[in-house]
Motif scaffolding. Structure first.
Motif, mmCIF file in Angstrom:
data_model
loop_
_atom_site.group_PDB
_atom_site.id
_atom_site.type_symbol
_atom_site.label_atom_id
_atom_site.label_comp_id
_atom_site.label_asym_id
_atom_site.label_seq_id
_atom_site.Cartn_x
_atom_site.Cartn_y
_atom_site.Cartn_z
ATOM 1 N N GLY A 155 -0.073 5.096 -0.773
ATOM 2 C CA GLY A 155 -0.914 4.107 -1.443
ATOM 3 C C GLY A 155 -0.641 2.733 -0.852
ATOM 4 N N ILE A 156 -0.794 1.699 -1.645
ATOM 5 C CA ILE A 156 -0.580 0.336 -1.154
ATOM 6 C C ILE A 156 0.913 0.126 -0.890
ATOM 7 C CG2 ILE A 156 -0.791 -2.115 -1.709
ATOM 8 C CD1 ILE A 156 -3.154 -1.276 -3.540
ATOM 9 N N VAL A 157 1.237 -0.302 0.319
ATOM 10 C CA VAL A 157 2.618 -0.505 0.743
ATOM 11 C C VAL A 157 2.870 -2.001 0.941
ATOM 12 C CG1 VAL A 157 4.357 0.069 2.487
ATOM 13 C CG2 VAL A 157 2.586 1.742 1.899
ATOM 14 N N LYS A 158 4.049 -2.456 0.562
ATOM 15 C CA LYS A 158 4.394 -3.868 0.744
ATOM 16 C C LYS A 158 4.602 -4.160 2.231
ATOM 17 C CE LYS A 158 6.843 -4.403 -3.670
ATOM 18 N NZ LYS A 158 8.142 -4.724 -4.282
ATOM 19 N N GLU A 160 3.150 -6.900 5.710
ATOM 20 C CA GLU A 160 2.505 -8.160 6.063
ATOM 21 C C GLU A 160 0.988 -8.044 5.977
ATOM 22 O OE1 GLU A 160 4.842 -6.576 7.658
ATOM 23 O OE2 GLU A 160 6.454 -7.931 8.259
ATOM 24 N N MET A 161 0.447 -6.871 6.331
ATOM 25 C CA MET A 161 -0.995 -6.670 6.275
ATOM 26 C C MET A 161 -1.505 -6.747 4.838
ATOM 27 S SD MET A 161 -3.252 -3.475 7.784
ATOM 28 C CE MET A 161 -2.852 -2.313 6.460
ATOM 29 N N VAL A 162 -0.759 -6.152 3.905
ATOM 30 C CA VAL A 162 -1.140 -6.200 2.497
ATOM 31 C C VAL A 162 -0.996 -7.619 1.965
ATOM 32 C CG1 VAL A 162 -0.482 -5.428 0.179
ATOM 33 C CG2 VAL A 162 -0.672 -3.782 2.039
ATOM 34 N N ASP A 163 0.055 -8.331 2.391
ATOM 35 C CA ASP A 163 0.221 -9.730 1.993
ATOM 36 C C ASP A 163 -1.009 -10.555 2.367
ATOM 37 O OD1 ASP A 163 2.683 -9.317 0.937
ATOM 38 O OD2 ASP A 163 3.802 -10.424 2.460
ATOM 39 N N ALA A 164 -1.472 -10.370 3.600
ATOM 40 C CA ALA A 164 -2.621 -11.142 4.090
ATOM 41 C C ALA A 164 -3.862 -10.824 3.270
ATOM 42 C CB ALA A 164 -2.857 -10.851 5.566
ATOM 43 N N SER A 199 -3.631 -3.108 -10.583
ATOM 44 C CA SER A 199 -2.890 -2.523 -11.703
ATOM 45 C C SER A 199 -1.734 -1.656 -11.238
ATOM 46 C CB SER A 199 -3.842 -1.682 -12.564
ATOM 47 O OG SER A 199 -4.411 -0.642 -11.798
ATOM 48 N N PHE A 200 -1.383 -1.712 -9.947
ATOM 49 C CA PHE A 200 -0.345 -0.846 -9.413
ATOM 50 C C PHE A 200 0.766 -1.649 -8.753
ATOM 51 C CE2 PHE A 200 -4.184 1.763 -9.425
ATOM 52 C CZ PHE A 200 -3.734 2.900 -10.048
ATOM 53 N N PHE A 201 1.968 -1.109 -8.822
ATOM 54 C CA PHE A 201 3.080 -1.695 -8.106
ATOM 55 C C PHE A 201 3.159 -1.059 -6.727
ATOM 56 C CE2 PHE A 201 4.100 -2.684 -12.445
ATOM 57 C CZ PHE A 201 4.626 -3.963 -12.346
ATOM 58 N N PRO A 202 3.104 -1.837 -5.668
ATOM 59 C CA PRO A 202 3.091 -1.273 -4.310
ATOM 60 C C PRO A 202 4.370 -0.521 -3.971
ATOM 61 C CG PRO A 202 2.355 -3.558 -4.307
ATOM 62 C CD PRO A 202 2.934 -3.289 -5.663
ATOM 63 N N ILE A 203 4.242 0.355 -2.989
ATOM 64 C CA ILE A 203 5.345 1.165 -2.491
ATOM 65 C C ILE A 203 6.171 0.326 -1.518
ATOM 66 C CG2 ILE A 203 5.910 3.248 -1.157
ATOM 67 C CD1 ILE A 203 2.980 4.163 -2.030
ATOM 68 N N GLY A 204 7.475 0.477 -1.542
ATOM 69 C CA GLY A 204 8.314 -0.185 -0.555
ATOM 70 C C GLY A 204 8.155 0.490 0.799
ATOM 71 N N MET A 231 1.493 5.658 -6.524
ATOM 72 C CA MET A 231 2.062 4.449 -7.113
ATOM 73 C C MET A 231 2.058 4.583 -8.626
ATOM 74 S SD MET A 231 -0.158 1.767 -4.840
ATOM 75 C CE MET A 231 -1.652 2.648 -5.235
ATOM 76 N N PHE A 232 3.047 3.975 -9.279
ATOM 77 C CA PHE A 232 3.046 3.922 -10.723
ATOM 78 C C PHE A 232 2.051 2.876 -11.191
ATOM 79 C CE2 PHE A 232 7.287 5.995 -11.137
ATOM 80 C CZ PHE A 232 6.939 6.891 -12.131
ATOM 81 N N ASN A 233 1.267 3.270 -12.194
ATOM 82 C CA ASN A 233 0.451 2.281 -12.878
ATOM 83 C C ASN A 233 1.371 1.380 -13.692
ATOM 84 O OD1 ASN A 233 -1.115 1.276 -15.365
ATOM 85 N ND2 ASN A 233 -2.739 2.046 -14.040
ATOM 86 N N LYS A 234 1.039 0.112 -13.805
ATOM 87 C CA LYS A 234 1.928 -0.824 -14.500
ATOM 88 C C LYS A 234 2.137 -0.438 -15.973
ATOM 89 C CE LYS A 234 -1.673 -4.077 -15.899
ATOM 90 N NZ LYS A 234 -2.079 -5.469 -15.999
ATOM 91 N N GLN A 235 1.190 0.302 -16.557
ATOM 92 C CA GLN A 235 1.336 0.703 -17.948
ATOM 93 C C GLN A 235 2.182 1.966 -18.101
ATOM 94 O OE1 GLN A 235 0.290 -1.290 -20.214
ATOM 95 N NE2 GLN A 235 -0.825 -2.649 -18.839
ATOM 96 N N GLN A 236 2.549 2.607 -16.991
ATOM 97 C CA GLN A 236 3.259 3.877 -17.069
ATOM 98 C C GLN A 236 4.736 3.770 -16.681
ATOM 99 O OE1 GLN A 236 0.812 6.149 -14.398
ATOM 100 N NE2 GLN A 236 -0.589 6.801 -16.012
#
Length: 256
Positions: A155-158, A160-164, A199-204, A231-236
């Motif tokens: 999923g979404i990974v932390k 530089e590309m995601v930062d941009a 709504s998701f916390f990115p993967i390291g 990814m975990f949903n922030k509510q989970q």
């Protein structure tokens, strides 16, 4: 003789996390357009001659087929994410020794079909990754060679590309944002897990090499065709009894 690992897109992001994780465990062959001290074979992966030379020159035990990203046009995006990635995969698949490994870093975007106001660049990115994924998966399913092919689908990974991309979204949604404020938001909140991406916390990015290392410990007769890293949903998220609020500009972000 030490085993060899070839990593594309190794200058930053996910590729650099593989470099850091495996630098003391393998003889690394690393490639990227940006020349860094840890890059052994600098070059543009979209250059067919460079790719052909890279394939002919090296006989790795593991390939991390990682290079990819957003580009401004359909042609440029497919050249990088589909044609270049496909050539690297096919070239090494056809020559690697039995029971070696190829990890194709794809994207969870291959499972998405667009949404209202989706950017054209993201459409290019997701569809180009999906085209490569389908090709690699078909070759893998043919089982014509005893090479372990694993599609890593994060999923979404932390990175530089995601930062941009996140910075671009904030600017669009909030109007003008001072660079210092934007930098603070990214480093002090998002990267410390306080505020999610949507709504998701990115993967390291350091998690993906750990997953790859586990897969390579499995017996040769087992092939993991695909790993979807969700990814975990922030509510989970467990163990977070209180809800707090963070403020950035005009928008308030809830986190646990």
């Amino acid at each position: 003789m030490a085993k060899k690992m070839l990593i594309t897109g190794a200058s930053s992001g996910i590729g650099k996390s593989f470099v850091d994780h495996y630098k003391d465990k393998y003889d690394l062959i690393t490639t990227a357009r940006t020349e860094k001290e840890w890059i052994t074979d600098p070059g543009d992966i979209t250059d067919k001659e460079f790719r052909t030379e890279l394939i002919a020159k090296h006989q790795p035990n593991v390939v991390i087929n990682n290079a990819g990203g957003f580009r401004g046009s359909f042609e440029e995006t497919y050249e990088l994410n589909t044609i270049a990635a496909g050539h690297i995969f096919e070239g090494f698949y056809d020559k690697m020794m039995p029971y070696t490994h190829i990890f194709n870093v794809v994207s969870y975007g291959i499972r998405m079909y667009g949404w209202q106001d989706m950017s054209r660049e993201r459409s290019y990115y997701y569809s180009s990754k999906k085209a490569f994924y389908e090709f690699a998966n078909n070759v893998n399913m043919s089982k014509n060679r005893p090479v372990h092919v694993v599609n890593l689908v994060p999923g979404i990974v932390k990175t530089e590309m995601v930062d941009a991309d996140l910075a671009r979204r904030i600017k669009i949604n909030q109007g003008h944002v001072e660079e210092a404020d934007l930098d603070y938001y990214l480093k002090e909140n998002y990267h410390r897990g306080k505020i999610p991406f949507h709504s998701f916390f990115p993967i390291g990015k350091e998690d993906l090499p750990i997953i790859s290392e586990f897969i390579m410990t499995l017996p040769d007769y087992i092939n993991i065709d695909e790993i979807v890293v969700g990814m975990f949903n922030k509510q989970q998220l467990p163990g977070k009894p209180t809800t707090q609020w963070g403020t950035y500009g005009k928008r308030r972000f809830q986190y646990r």
